[in-house]
Design a protein around this motif. Structure first.
Motif, PDB file in Angstrom:
ATOM      1  N   LEU A 137      -0.078   5.593   6.462  1.00  0.00           N
ATOM      2  CA  LEU A 137      -0.059   5.208   5.057  1.00  0.00           C
ATOM      3  C   LEU A 137      -0.584   3.785   4.976  1.00  0.00           C
ATOM      4  O   LEU A 137      -0.182   2.938   5.761  1.00  0.00           O
ATOM      5  N   THR A 138      -1.471   3.564   4.022  1.00  0.00           N
ATOM      6  CA  THR A 138      -1.996   2.223   3.770  1.00  0.00           C
ATOM      7  C   THR A 138      -1.779   1.871   2.317  1.00  0.00           C
ATOM      8  O   THR A 138      -1.663   2.757   1.463  1.00  0.00           O
ATOM      9  N   ARG A 139      -1.736   0.593   2.026  1.00  0.00           N
ATOM     10  CA  ARG A 139      -1.656   0.171   0.626  1.00  0.00           C
ATOM     11  C   ARG A 139      -2.990   0.444  -0.031  1.00  0.00           C
ATOM     12  O   ARG A 139      -4.034   0.130   0.510  1.00  0.00           O
TER      13      ARG A 139
ATOM     14  N   ASP B 209      -5.350   9.379   7.193  1.00  0.00           N
ATOM     15  CA  ASP B 209      -4.913   8.173   6.503  1.00  0.00           C
ATOM     16  C   ASP B 209      -4.769   8.488   5.027  1.00  0.00           C
ATOM     17  O   ASP B 209      -5.638   9.141   4.440  1.00  0.00           O
ATOM     18  N   PHE B 210      -3.672   8.014   4.430  1.00  0.00           N
ATOM     19  CA  PHE B 210      -3.411   8.217   3.014  1.00  0.00           C
ATOM     20  C   PHE B 210      -3.133   6.859   2.379  1.00  0.00           C
ATOM     21  O   PHE B 210      -2.326   6.076   2.903  1.00  0.00           O
ATOM     22  N   ALA B 211      -3.769   6.582   1.245  1.00  0.00           N
ATOM     23  CA  ALA B 211      -3.513   5.357   0.495  1.00  0.00           C
ATOM     24  C   ALA B 211      -2.389   5.623  -0.500  1.00  0.00           C
ATOM     25  O   ALA B 211      -2.368   6.660  -1.159  1.00  0.00           O
ATOM     26  N   VAL B 212      -1.449   4.686  -0.593  1.00  0.00           N
ATOM     27  CA  VAL B 212      -0.328   4.801  -1.526  1.00  0.00           C
ATOM     28  C   VAL B 212      -0.137   3.469  -2.244  1.00  0.00           C
ATOM     29  O   VAL B 212      -0.506   2.411  -1.730  1.00  0.00           O
TER      30      VAL B 212
ATOM     31  N   ASP C  83       2.868   2.205  -3.146  1.00  0.00           N
ATOM     32  CA  ASP C  83       4.082   1.538  -2.670  1.00  0.00           C
ATOM     33  C   ASP C  83       4.485   2.132  -1.327  1.00  0.00           C
ATOM     34  O   ASP C  83       4.923   3.286  -1.253  1.00  0.00           O
ATOM     35  N   LEU C  84       4.343   1.350  -0.261  1.00  0.00           N
ATOM     36  CA  LEU C  84       4.648   1.841   1.084  1.00  0.00           C
ATOM     37  C   LEU C  84       6.116   2.243   1.233  1.00  0.00           C
ATOM     38  O   LEU C  84       6.419   3.273   1.839  1.00  0.00           O
ATOM     39  N   ASP C  85       7.030   1.460   0.694  1.00  0.00           N
ATOM     40  CA  ASP C  85       8.459   1.769   0.837  1.00  0.00           C
ATOM     41  C   ASP C  85       8.823   3.069   0.128  1.00  0.00           C
ATOM     42  O   ASP C  85       9.552   3.902   0.672  1.00  0.00           O
ATOM     43  N   GLU C  86       8.302   3.250  -1.085  1.00  0.00           N
ATOM     44  CA  GLU C  86       8.579   4.468  -1.848  1.00  0.00           C
ATOM     45  C   GLU C  86       8.013   5.697  -1.144  1.00  0.00           C
ATOM     46  O   GLU C  86       8.681   6.725  -1.020  1.00  0.00           O
ATOM     47  N   ALA C  87       6.767   5.591  -0.670  1.00  0.00           N
ATOM     48  CA  ALA C  87       6.137   6.713   0.033  1.00  0.00           C
ATOM     49  C   ALA C  87       6.865   7.017   1.336  1.00  0.00           C
ATOM     50  O   ALA C  87       7.058   8.179   1.689  1.00  0.00           O
TER      51      ALA C  87
END
Length: 118
Positions: A115-117, A72-75, A77-81
């Motif tokens: 990916l999570t916020r 799991d990776f926190a980002v 911006d989900l759309d950008e990532a």
């Protein structure tokens, strides 16, 4: 106990390390080679990739070949990532149970990750 490494089986350790290096900005470990590659960051945990010649990619969401582990990776911006990961060669399975909270992808060797916020 202290966690020192997380290692994924794959057919091509250097290629998978390159994918995650571009996605995360972690640095390639200086002793990486065709049989084992690793990425390091400031926290001391190694993200490793070891050659498994008979590697079979997990079948998400099915269990014919179970995922066994996922990252799991926190980002911010989900759309950008998502756009970056797809450009780097990630896959995005049709089945997305997370709604707006998280998104599931597969790396080039087929391992699912989220990916999570954050």
């Amino acid at each position: 106990m202290k966690l020192t490494a997380i290692t994924l089986d794959c057919p091509d350790p250097l290629a998978l390390a390159a994918f995650y290096q571009r996605a995360t900005g972690l640095e390639l470990h200086h002793e990486s080679n065709a049989d084992f590659a690793g990425l390091t960051g400031g926290d001391g945990v190694l993200l490793g990739f070891q050659r498994a010649d008979d590697h079979q990619a997990p079948h998400w969401p099915g269990q014919t070949v179970p995922q066994q582990i996922h990252l799991d990776f926190a980002v911010a911006d989900l759309d950008e990532a998502e756009a970056l990961l797809l450009e780097l060669g990630a896959g995005k399975p049709e089945y997305q149970p997370g709604g707006d909270r998280w998104r599931i992808f597969t790396d080039p060797a087929g391992h699912p990750f989220c990916l999570t916020r954050g």
